[in-house]
Design a protein around this motif. Structure first.
Motif, mmCIF file in Angstrom:
data_model
loop_
_atom_site.group_PDB
_atom_site.id
_atom_site.type_symbol
_atom_site.label_atom_id
_atom_site.label_comp_id
_atom_site.label_asym_id
_atom_site.label_seq_id
_atom_site.Cartn_x
_atom_site.Cartn_y
_atom_site.Cartn_z
ATOM 1 N N GLY A 291 7.223 13.243 -2.760
ATOM 2 C CA GLY A 291 6.509 14.476 -2.459
ATOM 3 C C GLY A 291 5.310 14.283 -1.546
ATOM 4 N N VAL A 292 4.506 15.334 -1.467
ATOM 5 C CA VAL A 292 3.316 15.313 -0.619
ATOM 6 C C VAL A 292 2.304 14.292 -1.140
ATOM 7 N N LYS A 293 2.220 14.153 -2.452
ATOM 8 C CA LYS A 293 1.285 13.172 -3.015
ATOM 9 C C LYS A 293 1.598 11.769 -2.511
ATOM 10 N N GLY A 294 2.883 11.490 -2.278
ATOM 11 C CA GLY A 294 3.257 10.182 -1.742
ATOM 12 C C GLY A 294 2.661 9.929 -0.374
ATOM 13 N N GLY B 65 4.728 24.147 -12.289
ATOM 14 C CA GLY B 65 3.435 23.477 -12.283
ATOM 15 C C GLY B 65 3.175 22.879 -10.916
ATOM 16 N N HIS B 66 2.335 23.556 -10.123
ATOM 17 C CA HIS B 66 2.086 23.152 -8.738
ATOM 18 C C HIS B 66 0.928 22.145 -8.637
ATOM 19 N N TYR B 67 1.096 21.213 -7.717
ATOM 20 C CA TYR B 67 0.084 20.185 -7.450
ATOM 21 C C TYR B 67 -0.160 20.162 -5.945
ATOM 22 N N TYR B 68 -1.377 20.537 -5.526
ATOM 23 C CA TYR B 68 -1.743 20.592 -4.115
ATOM 24 C C TYR B 68 -2.708 19.435 -3.814
ATOM 25 N N PRO B 69 -2.209 18.321 -3.273
ATOM 26 C CA PRO B 69 -3.102 17.193 -2.998
ATOM 27 C C PRO B 69 -4.131 17.546 -1.924
ATOM 28 N N PRO B 70 -5.235 16.791 -1.865
ATOM 29 C CA PRO B 70 -6.173 17.000 -0.762
ATOM 30 C C PRO B 70 -5.459 16.774 0.565
ATOM 31 N N CYS B 71 -5.788 17.583 1.557
ATOM 32 C CA CYS B 71 -5.088 17.534 2.840
ATOM 33 C C CYS B 71 -6.026 17.045 3.940
ATOM 34 N N PRO B 72 -5.615 16.035 4.730
ATOM 35 C CA PRO B 72 -6.494 15.520 5.784
ATOM 36 C C PRO B 72 -6.691 16.504 6.940
ATOM 37 N N GLU B 73 -5.763 17.457 7.112
ATOM 38 C CA GLU B 73 -5.877 18.437 8.195
ATOM 39 C C GLU B 73 -5.500 19.830 7.676
ATOM 40 N N LYS C 41 -6.566 22.387 1.416
ATOM 41 C CA LYS C 41 -7.997 22.070 1.422
ATOM 42 C C LYS C 41 -8.223 20.562 1.511
ATOM 43 N N HIS C 42 -9.404 20.208 2.037
ATOM 44 C CA HIS C 42 -9.802 18.791 2.049
ATOM 45 C C HIS C 42 -9.971 18.268 0.627
ATOM 46 N N VAL C 43 -10.442 19.141 -0.267
ATOM 47 C CA VAL C 43 -10.697 18.722 -1.647
ATOM 48 C C VAL C 43 -9.448 18.926 -2.485
ATOM 49 N N GLY C 44 -9.395 18.230 -3.595
ATOM 50 C CA GLY C 44 -8.245 18.390 -4.467
ATOM 51 C C GLY C 44 -8.097 17.205 -5.392
ATOM 52 N N PRO C 45 -7.018 17.220 -6.189
ATOM 53 C CA PRO C 45 -5.912 18.176 -6.107
ATOM 54 C C PRO C 45 -6.248 19.528 -6.705
ATOM 55 N N ARG C 46 -5.620 20.578 -6.156
ATOM 56 C CA ARG C 46 -5.631 21.900 -6.789
ATOM 57 C C ARG C 46 -4.382 21.966 -7.671
ATOM 58 N N ILE C 47 -4.551 22.479 -8.883
ATOM 59 C CA ILE C 47 -3.434 22.591 -9.820
ATOM 60 C C ILE C 47 -3.323 24.030 -10.289
ATOM 61 N N SER C 48 -2.106 24.551 -10.306
ATOM 62 C CA SER C 48 -1.869 25.885 -10.832
ATOM 63 C C SER C 48 -0.557 25.883 -11.610
ATOM 64 N N VAL C 49 -0.441 26.858 -12.509
ATOM 65 C CA VAL C 49 0.764 26.991 -13.324
ATOM 66 C C VAL C 49 1.218 28.442 -13.239
#
Length: 373
Positions: A34-37, A229-237, A308-316
């Motif tokens: 996934g994106v976290k990888g 269960g969503h996981y939004y890692p911090p994004c560099p861009e 976002k630059h910050v994270g992870p954002r988590i939502s359910v």
């Protein structure tokens, strides 16, 4: 591991024609990380597959427009103790569904410990050992529990900066051993609590439409329930992509729990409006199927999640919809069609609707026009 040879914030125009998106997508999917990888690998520039093709020559600012209005917040306190309070809540719910298609609810009955617990449980799943997590990776629609990144990865123009653990909890809930051990107990506890709240919401929505409290439930609207269960890692861009593209939901309504990172926006009167996190609150939004059966009285509204630059954002997110394998037909409720008020939509089954929705993915367009008369 997916790599990106971009040397700027934009895809050079001369390179667009040479770009092989299909290969990049497959390479990404094959990692099962996934994106976290990507983030764990130390990526500093996002792969092109996360940048929408129409934005290859212009960097987009995703910010919201200042709005004097905000998504309504409705307090359910004493709803079951005071008939007058309940009447006012029903009125507020109806107004929010007609004007916004969204509202936040507080004092909804789910303990804050359970809310915090499911956020932590989803975090534990996504942050566990990569090899263990890989075992859950699948795109098999028949699996009740699975992990992947972007359900529409192969259909979308732009992949989203998001990974997801999905659990189908109704009509046939998974056995406990079918759930990941790292979040098993809290998923079961949260599921029981959110289903109870969902049935209460179906009553309130029915009454807000002027119907018997059990009308929507008796139509089978609550028979299929999916938790993501969503996981939004911090994004560099983050200025080049989205956590979730603009879309409406393929259900009757969604109950969303978001952490305190923020990023959810709703399109209201052609302006993107932030839905700020409120500790202990849940976000409720109407889905396409409720707009269909209410003949446009209640609105299914476009919404999105910023990267976002910050994270992870988590939502359910918990989706309430009818059974996909049922032959039951859904169309505008006849009680909502007084003389002279013609139905806007034709009959459809849940399977026909979902098949169409998933075939096009999150392309920025509503599925509802396809079902108009």
């Amino acid at each position: 591991m997916v790599s990106s040879s971009r040397s700027s914030d934009k895809i050079p125009a001369e390179k667009v024609s040479d770009y092989d998106r299909e290969s990049e997508v497959k390479s990404f999917d094959d990692t099962k990380l996934g994106v976290k990888g990507l983030v764990d690998a130390g990526l500093t520039k996002i792969p092109w597959m996360f940048i929408e093709e129409r934005q290859t020559t212009v960097m987009i600012t995703w910010g919201s427009t200042e709005s004097p209005e905000s998504v309504p917040v409705i307090d359910f306190k004493d709803m079951d103790k005071d008939a007058a309070v309940r009447t006012q809540i029903i009125k507020k719910v109806g107004e929010a569904c007609e004007k916004w298609g969204f509202f936040q609810v507080v004092n909804h009955g789910i303990p804050e410990s359970v809310l915090n617990g499911i956020i932590d449980g989803i975090r534990r799943f996504h942050e566990q050992d990569a090899e263990t997590k890989k075992e859950w990776y699948s795109r098999d629609p028949q699996k009740k529990v699975k992990f992947n990144s972007n359900f529409d990865l192969y259909q979308s123009r732009m992949a989203n900066w998001r990974d997801t653990l999905g659990c189908t909890i109704a009509p046939n809930p998974p056995n406990p051993e079918q759930l990941p051990a790292v979040c098993r107990d809290i998923v079961m506890e949260y599921s029981a609590q959110v289903v109870k709240l969902g049935l209460t919401l179906f009553q309130l929505l029915s009454e807000a439409l002027g119907l018997h409290p059990n009308h929507l439930k008796d139509m089978g609207c609550a028979e299929s329930i999916l938790i993501l269960g969503h996981y939004y890692p911090p994004c560099p861009e983050p200025q080049l992509t989205l956590g979730t593209s603009s879309h409406t939901d393929p259900d009757f309504f969604t109950i969303l729990l978001q952490d305190q990172i923020g990023g959810l926006q709703v399109l209201h009167e052609d302006q993107w409006v932030d839905v700020p996190p409120i500790p202990g609150a849940l976000v409720i939004n109407m889905g396409d199927l409720l707009q269909l059966v209410s003949n446009n009285k209640f609105k299914s509204i476009f919404h999105r999640v910023l990267a976002k630059h910050v994270g992870p954002r988590i939502s359910v997110a918990c989706f309430f919809r009818g059974q996909q394998n049922s032959t039951r037909l859904y169309c505008p409720i006849k009680e909502l069609l007084p003389e002279g008020n013609a139905p806007i939509y034709r009959e459809t089954t849940i399977n026909e609707y979902l098949t169409y929705y998933y075939s096009k993915g999150l392309d920025g367009n509503s599925s509802l026009p396809h079902f108009k008369l």
